[in-house]
Design a protein around this motif. Structure first.
Motif, PDB file in Angstrom:
ATOM      1  N   THR A 131       0.846  -1.184   0.000  1.00 10.73           N
ATOM      2  CA  THR A 131       0.000   0.000   0.000  1.00 10.73           C
ATOM      3  C   THR A 131       0.889   1.245   0.000  1.00 10.73           C
ATOM      4  OG1 THR A 131      -0.067   0.149   2.410  1.00 10.73           O
ATOM      5  CG2 THR A 131      -1.714  -1.257   1.348  1.00 10.73           C
ATOM      6  N   PRO A 132       0.326   2.421  -0.320  1.00 15.56           N
ATOM      7  CA  PRO A 132       1.131   3.645  -0.236  1.00 15.56           C
ATOM      8  C   PRO A 132       1.771   3.850   1.134  1.00 15.56           C
ATOM      9  CG  PRO A 132      -0.877   4.078  -1.449  1.00 15.56           C
ATOM     10  CD  PRO A 132      -1.001   2.676  -0.924  1.00 15.56           C
ATOM     11  N   LEU A 133       1.043   3.535   2.201  1.00  5.91           N
ATOM     12  CA  LEU A 133       1.610   3.693   3.549  1.00  5.91           C
ATOM     13  C   LEU A 133       2.730   2.670   3.785  1.00  5.91           C
ATOM     14  CD1 LEU A 133      -1.518   4.383   5.776  1.00  5.91           C
ATOM     15  CD2 LEU A 133       0.289   5.985   5.138  1.00  5.91           C
ATOM     16  N   GLY A 134       2.580   1.468   3.229  1.00  8.28           N
ATOM     17  CA  GLY A 134       3.644   0.472   3.348  1.00  8.28           C
ATOM     18  C   GLY A 134       4.910   0.913   2.645  1.00  8.28           C
ATOM     19  N   ILE A 135       4.745   1.537   1.472  1.00 11.25           N
ATOM     20  CA  ILE A 135       5.899   2.072   0.750  1.00 11.25           C
ATOM     21  C   ILE A 135       6.559   3.188   1.559  1.00 11.25           C
ATOM     22  CG2 ILE A 135       6.613   3.305  -1.338  1.00 11.25           C
ATOM     23  CD1 ILE A 135       4.294   1.836  -2.787  1.00 11.25           C
ATOM     24  N   ILE A 185      11.068   5.259   5.026  1.00  7.06           N
ATOM     25  CA  ILE A 185      11.504   5.811   6.319  1.00  7.06           C
ATOM     26  C   ILE A 185      12.491   4.871   7.002  1.00  7.06           C
ATOM     27  CG2 ILE A 185      10.721   6.400   8.649  1.00  7.06           C
ATOM     28  CD1 ILE A 185       8.149   7.459   7.406  1.00  7.06           C
ATOM     29  N   ASN A 186      12.233   3.568   6.897  1.00  7.83           N
ATOM     30  CA  ASN A 186      13.097   2.574   7.545  1.00  7.83           C
ATOM     31  C   ASN A 186      14.253   2.115   6.662  1.00  7.83           C
ATOM     32  OD1 ASN A 186      11.452   2.604   9.820  1.00  7.83           O
ATOM     33  ND2 ASN A 186      10.152   0.952   9.070  1.00  7.83           N
ATOM     34  N   ILE A 209      12.951  11.783   3.270  1.00  5.44           N
ATOM     35  CA  ILE A 209      12.465  10.665   4.083  1.00  5.44           C
ATOM     36  C   ILE A 209      10.960  10.752   4.309  1.00  5.44           C
ATOM     37  CG2 ILE A 209      12.561   9.597   6.375  1.00  5.44           C
ATOM     38  CD1 ILE A 209      15.464  10.269   6.543  1.00  5.44           C
ATOM     39  N   TYR A 210      10.466  11.947   4.601  1.00  9.81           N
ATOM     40  CA  TYR A 210       9.063  12.094   4.962  1.00  9.81           C
ATOM     41  C   TYR A 210       8.237  12.556   3.765  1.00  9.81           C
ATOM     42  CZ  TYR A 210      11.057  11.814   9.622  1.00  9.81           C
ATOM     43  OH  TYR A 210      11.733  11.397  10.736  1.00  9.81           O
ATOM     44  N   PRO A 211       7.016  12.032   3.607  1.00  4.44           N
ATOM     45  CA  PRO A 211       6.188  12.382   2.450  1.00  4.44           C
ATOM     46  C   PRO A 211       5.583  13.773   2.567  1.00  4.44           C
ATOM     47  CG  PRO A 211       4.966  10.961   3.916  1.00  4.44           C
ATOM     48  CD  PRO A 211       6.356  11.057   4.491  1.00  4.44           C
ATOM     49  N   ALA A 212       5.099  14.283   1.448  1.00  5.86           N
ATOM     50  CA  ALA A 212       4.430  15.584   1.437  1.00  5.86           C
ATOM     51  C   ALA A 212       3.172  15.520   2.300  1.00  5.86           C
ATOM     52  CB  ALA A 212       4.072  15.971   0.007  1.00  5.86           C
ATOM     53  N   PRO A 213       2.739  16.636   2.874  1.00  5.80           N
ATOM     54  CA  PRO A 213       1.614  16.601   3.824  1.00  5.80           C
ATOM     55  C   PRO A 213       0.307  16.099   3.234  1.00  5.80           C
ATOM     56  CG  PRO A 213       2.217  18.865   3.258  1.00  5.80           C
ATOM     57  CD  PRO A 213       3.308  17.993   2.740  1.00  5.80           C
ATOM     58  N   TRP A 214       0.055  16.385   1.944  1.00  6.48           N
ATOM     59  CA  TRP A 214      -1.202  15.925   1.348  1.00  6.48           C
ATOM     60  C   TRP A 214      -1.241  14.407   1.199  1.00  6.48           C
ATOM     61  CZ3 TRP A 214       2.115  19.391  -1.081  1.00  6.48           C
ATOM     62  CH2 TRP A 214       2.964  18.850  -2.052  1.00  6.48           C
ATOM     63  N   PHE A 215      -0.066  13.762   1.223  1.00  9.06           N
ATOM     64  CA  PHE A 215      -0.010  12.300   1.174  1.00  9.06           C
ATOM     65  C   PHE A 215      -0.789  11.693   2.339  1.00  9.06           C
ATOM     66  CE2 PHE A 215       1.989   8.443   2.800  1.00  9.06           C
ATOM     67  CZ  PHE A 215       1.991   7.611   1.692  1.00  9.06           C
ATOM     68  N   HIS A 216      -0.651  12.277   3.524  1.00  2.24           N
ATOM     69  CA  HIS A 216      -1.321  11.734   4.706  1.00  2.24           C
ATOM     70  C   HIS A 216      -2.840  11.841   4.593  1.00  2.24           C
ATOM     71  CE1 HIS A 216       2.284  11.029   7.085  1.00  2.24           C
ATOM     72  NE2 HIS A 216       2.737  12.212   6.684  1.00  2.24           N
ATOM     73  N   LEU A 273       4.630   7.803  11.203  1.00  2.00           N
ATOM     74  CA  LEU A 273       6.030   8.137  10.939  1.00  2.00           C
ATOM     75  C   LEU A 273       6.999   7.487  11.916  1.00  2.00           C
ATOM     76  CD1 LEU A 273       5.753  11.945  10.067  1.00  2.00           C
ATOM     77  CD2 LEU A 273       5.717   9.977   8.512  1.00  2.00           C
ATOM     78  N   PHE A 274       6.571   7.308  13.163  1.00  2.00           N
ATOM     79  CA  PHE A 274       7.520   6.844  14.195  1.00  2.00           C
ATOM     80  C   PHE A 274       7.117   5.526  14.863  1.00  2.00           C
ATOM     81  CE2 PHE A 274       7.385  11.572  14.293  1.00  2.00           C
ATOM     82  CZ  PHE A 274       8.609  11.785  13.682  1.00  2.00           C
ATOM     83  N   GLY A 275       5.917   5.032  14.601  1.00  2.00           N
ATOM     84  CA  GLY A 275       5.464   3.812  15.245  1.00  2.00           C
ATOM     85  C   GLY A 275       5.815   2.567  14.456  1.00  2.00           C
ATOM     86  N   ALA A 276       5.420   1.421  15.005  1.00  2.00           N
ATOM     87  CA  ALA A 276       5.708   0.143  14.357  1.00  2.00           C
ATOM     88  C   ALA A 276       4.755  -0.120  13.199  1.00  2.00           C
ATOM     89  CB  ALA A 276       5.614  -0.990  15.379  1.00  2.00           C
TER      90      ALA A 276
END
Length: 325
Positions: free
Chosen positions: A159-163, A168-169, A241-248, A291-294
């Motif tokens: 998924t996009p969040l998995g990518i 990040i990792n 490392i971090y995505p653009a804000p509209w991604f969220h 962004l920071f959790g498991a």
């Protein structure tokens, strides 16, 4: 002597009924359900049908044979719990796991607190998080969109969040180039759970609920603004490392949670100021977990955490008494 029983506030008569509001939310979910069925076909239809059927049956059995009170499944709340649970599940989930999630949602998340109006947590999210903890392997396999005939044998992908989590990792092979375009995320042309694939369909539902005055803007807007703000700050610190804000806003369960789950009357604050605080903290917690959790997704956990704080918010964030200073 006759006793006067006063129900919990608010006590303003507006002509609204539980049935009217529940069925309005069900109508608002139709665009998202249709998109999920168009993207995932038989799998989406099976998940939604089983979730709704088991939720309604479980509530009927508990009310009739355990609580021995008047059956109220026609108010639409059990069906709504089933739809929302189904929208939080992948389209290739085995039927028996869907049934367990529905039983937990109704039996534990709702009826163990006395039924509608007594639960302190959103029942559909209780069922979803239980399944995520109990069956993590099955709950994190996401079929790719566009497979209209496959069910359990569907081709799966990230998924996009998995990518995002992989980037990040610093996972091997993870790259921002693997993300679908913003248009595809808006229209729902990517893998994920049933309810996270089409931002546009969920926004249509939001517009309908606001038009019918079933919900107000305070919770969904505060969630989206706070998530956008924190996401934007993190993006400015390190855009590699971090995505653009509209991604969220366009991915995961952000819109589904903000529009249909965080706004639940029973588990959200009553005052407008309290709703703004509640929504802002949900948005911040969601992005922080992402962004920071498991887990790559944090919407379910954020809403459940803030459900627990709703009584505290109601206690300390109150409107002024009529006539008071």
């Amino acid at each position: 002597m006759e006793k006067l029983i006063i129900s919990p506030s608010p006590h303003i008569h507006s002509g609204d009924t539980v049935e009217r509001n529940m069925y309005a939310v069900l109508l608002a979910l139709i665009p998202a359900c249709l998109v999920s069925i168009a993207q995932f076909g038989l799998g989406a239809l099976v998940v939604l049908s089983v979730a709704v059927g088991v939720c309604v049956l479980a509530e009927w059995l508990i009310v009739k044979y355990i609580m021995k009170s008047e059956v109220t499944i026609t108010d639409g709340s059990a069906a709504l719990t089933g739809i929302l649970l189904g929208m939080n599940l992948p389209s290739n989930l085995p039927v028996w796991i869907i049934a367990i999630g529905a039983l937990v949602a109704i039996g534990v998340g709702k009826m163990s607190f006395g039924g509608l109006g007594g639960n302190i947590f959103n029942p559909a999210l209780v069922g979803r998080v239980f399944l995520l903890i109990a069956y993590p392997a099955q709950m994190t396999i996401w079929p790719e969109a566009g497979q209209l005939t496959s069910y359990t044998d569907a081709t799966t992908g990230a998924t996009p969040l998995g990518i995002m989590k992989g980037v990040i990792n610093s996972a091997l092979g993870a790259s921002w180039d693997q993300l679908p375009s913003s248009i595809d995320m808006l229209l729902g042309v990517h893998g994920g759970s049933l309810g996270e694939v089409s931002a546009l369909a969920l926004l249509l539902g939001l517009a309908y609920l606001l038009y019918k005055r079933v919900i107000t803007w305070h919770i969904p807007v505060s969630i989206l603004v706070s998530a956008f703000t924190l996401g934007g700050l993190m993006y400015l610190t390190n855009p590699d490392i971090y995505p653009a804000p509209w991604f969220h806003l366009l991915t995961g369960g952000m819109l589904l949670g903000a529009v249909f789950m965080a706004t639940d009357y029973v588990t959200s604050p009553m005052s407008k100021r309290g709703q703004l605080i509640y929504g802002c903290l949900i948005g911040i917690l969601t992005v922080a977990i992402r962004l920071f959790g498991a887990y790559p997704e944090g919407m379910s956990f954020a809403i459940l955490i803030m459900n627990a704080f709703t009584p505290l918010i109601n206690m300390y964030v109150k409107p002024k008494h009529f006539g008071g200073k």
